[in-house]
Design a protein around this motif. Structure first.
Motif, short mmCIF file in Angstrom:
data_model
loop_
_atom_site.label_atom_id
_atom_site.label_comp_id
_atom_site.label_asym_id
_atom_site.label_seq_id
_atom_site.Cartn_x
_atom_site.Cartn_y
_atom_site.Cartn_z
N GLU A 150 -0.18 2.83 4.77
CA GLU A 150 -0.27 2.41 3.29
C GLU A 150 -0.05 0.81 2.95
O GLU A 150 -1.25 0.50 2.28
CB GLU A 150 0.94 3.56 2.24
CG GLU A 150 0.88 3.47 1.07
CD GLU A 150 -0.92 3.27 0.35
OE1 GLU A 150 -1.37 3.82 -0.69
OE2 GLU A 150 -0.92 4.37 1.33
N LYS B 256 -3.40 -0.93 4.34
CA LYS B 256 -4.54 -0.37 3.64
C LYS B 256 -3.94 -1.28 1.85
O LYS B 256 -5.40 -1.78 1.45
CB LYS B 256 -4.62 1.03 3.10
CG LYS B 256 -5.38 1.41 2.27
CD LYS B 256 -5.55 3.32 1.76
CE LYS B 256 -6.91 2.89 1.16
NZ LYS B 256 -6.78 2.69 -0.27
N LYS B 257 -2.94 -1.07 1.08
CA LYS B 257 -2.75 -2.24 -0.38
C LYS B 257 -2.77 -3.16 0.19
O LYS B 257 -3.85 -4.26 -0.79
CB LYS B 257 -1.05 -1.95 -0.26
CG LYS B 257 -1.32 -0.28 -0.48
CD LYS B 257 0.45 -0.06 -1.65
CE LYS B 257 0.46 1.10 -1.64
NZ LYS B 257 1.89 1.45 -2.32
N ASP C 39 -6.41 -3.82 0.47
CA ASP C 39 -7.35 -3.35 -0.72
C ASP C 39 -7.08 -4.84 -1.36
O ASP C 39 -7.60 -5.19 -1.98
CB ASP C 39 -6.83 -2.45 -1.10
CG ASP C 39 -7.42 -1.26 -0.83
OD1 ASP C 39 -7.74 -1.61 -0.16
OD2 ASP C 39 -6.30 -0.06 -1.03
N GLU C 40 -5.65 -5.51 -1.58
CA GLU C 40 -5.82 -6.66 -1.81
C GLU C 40 -6.47 -7.86 -1.97
O GLU C 40 -7.11 -8.55 -2.79
CB GLU C 40 -4.42 -7.20 -2.28
CG GLU C 40 -3.21 -8.40 -3.01
CD GLU C 40 -3.52 -7.85 -4.63
OE1 GLU C 40 -3.28 -8.84 -5.24
OE2 GLU C 40 -3.30 -6.70 -4.94
#
Length: 293
Positions: free
Chosen positions: A150, A153-154, A157-158
């Motif tokens: 996670e 992924k964050k 994504d950021e």
């Protein structure tokens, strides 16, 4: 979660007397076995026999002697013992090797069913705890892996969002710059067109005013004693057809005769010339006149 713990087996009555009896029986058995082995290993004592040979008979036959006097009757001597042949010497058979004393087997005690049940429960409890520990470790490991995924992924994504924001800002800046350039070009074009329009309008207005002034000057009769080049300013009100409604002196030239001569010339010039472009028409006109112009 079960909290049962192994309990100590209950003491059995009569355990110590049975144990002492078993020890005594085993000790007696070992003593009998020891003496029997020693008796079998004892060497046999030798047998001694004395042999007697009978007296040898004389080979010469002697003449019979005169009978002796009758002896007193004596009891006959006992017959000589007949020598028996010596018994054959029997070699003693080798004694068999001593048998090892069998180790007394301890008396198997019947297991206490309660102790067995307690041990089984303790083992089951240990296995259950081991499974719980393994399960907790697996869950914790999976949780950490999920948190790591996670977080990755964050982070991705950021980073993607930041890159997209930068691209969007760059595009917006480029669009704003292009739009500003277009607007500036449009303003410049409009300003240029407006300047051209104003210049054309100014030229047209100036031409329109000159034509009116020219017509009025053609009708001015200068006084004979006129000197210098003073300026008289009149406000003229007209109709769209050019017909003059009124002519008012706004600034005197200082020469009354010249002012009156100009005012008469304005009234005589009605109708005034009309502009080439209808939008240039003005109901009220400010006209300036000099005698030397």
């Amino acid at each position: 979660m079960s909290t049962d713990r192994p309990r100590a087996p209950a003491k059995t009555r009569g355990r110590w007397p049975a144990l002492l009896l078993a020890i005594a029986v085993n000790a007696a058995f070992i003593g009998v076995l020891f003496f029997s082995i020693r008796w079998q290993n004892r060497q046999p004592s030798p047998v001694t026999a004395e042999l007697y040979a009978p007296a040898a008979k004389s080979a010469v036959t002697q003449a019979p002697a005169p009978p002796p006097p009758a002896p007193v009757a004596e009891p006959p001597p006992p017959p000589a013992p007949v020598a028996e042949p010596p018994p054959p010497v029997v070699k003693p058979e080798p004694a068999p090797p001593p048998k090892a004393a069998p180790t007394p087997e301890p008396k198997a005690e019947k297991p206490d069913p309660r102790a067995v049940d307690i041990a089984r429960k303790a083992k089951a409890e240990e296995e259950r705890k081991a499974k719980e520990v393994a399960e907790r470790e697996r869950v914790e490991r999976e949780r950490k892996e999920a948190e790591k995924r996670e977080a990755d992924k964050k982070k991705q994504d950021e980073q993607k969002r930041i890159a997209e924001a930068r691209d969007r800002q760059a595009r917006e800046a480029a669009e704003l710059k292009a739009q500003a350039e277009r607007e500036k070009a449009a303003r410049d074009a409009q300003q240029k067109a407006a300047d051209a329009e104003n210049a054309a309008r100014s030229r047209a207005e100036a031409d329109y005013i000159r034509r009116i002034q020219s017509k009025v000057k053609g009708n001015v009769v200068l006084p004979p004693d006129m000197s210098g080049n003073p300026e008289a300013v009149f406000e003229v009100v007209q109709l769209p057809t050019g017909e003059i409604i009124d002519a008012v002196l706004r600034k005197s030239s200082g020469v009354r005769a010249y002012d009156e001569a100009v005012q008469r010339a304005i009234q005589k010039s009605s109708p005034l010339p009309r502009p080439d472009r209808p939008e240039l028409f003005q109901r009220s006109l400010t006209l300036k006149f000099r005698p030397q112009d």
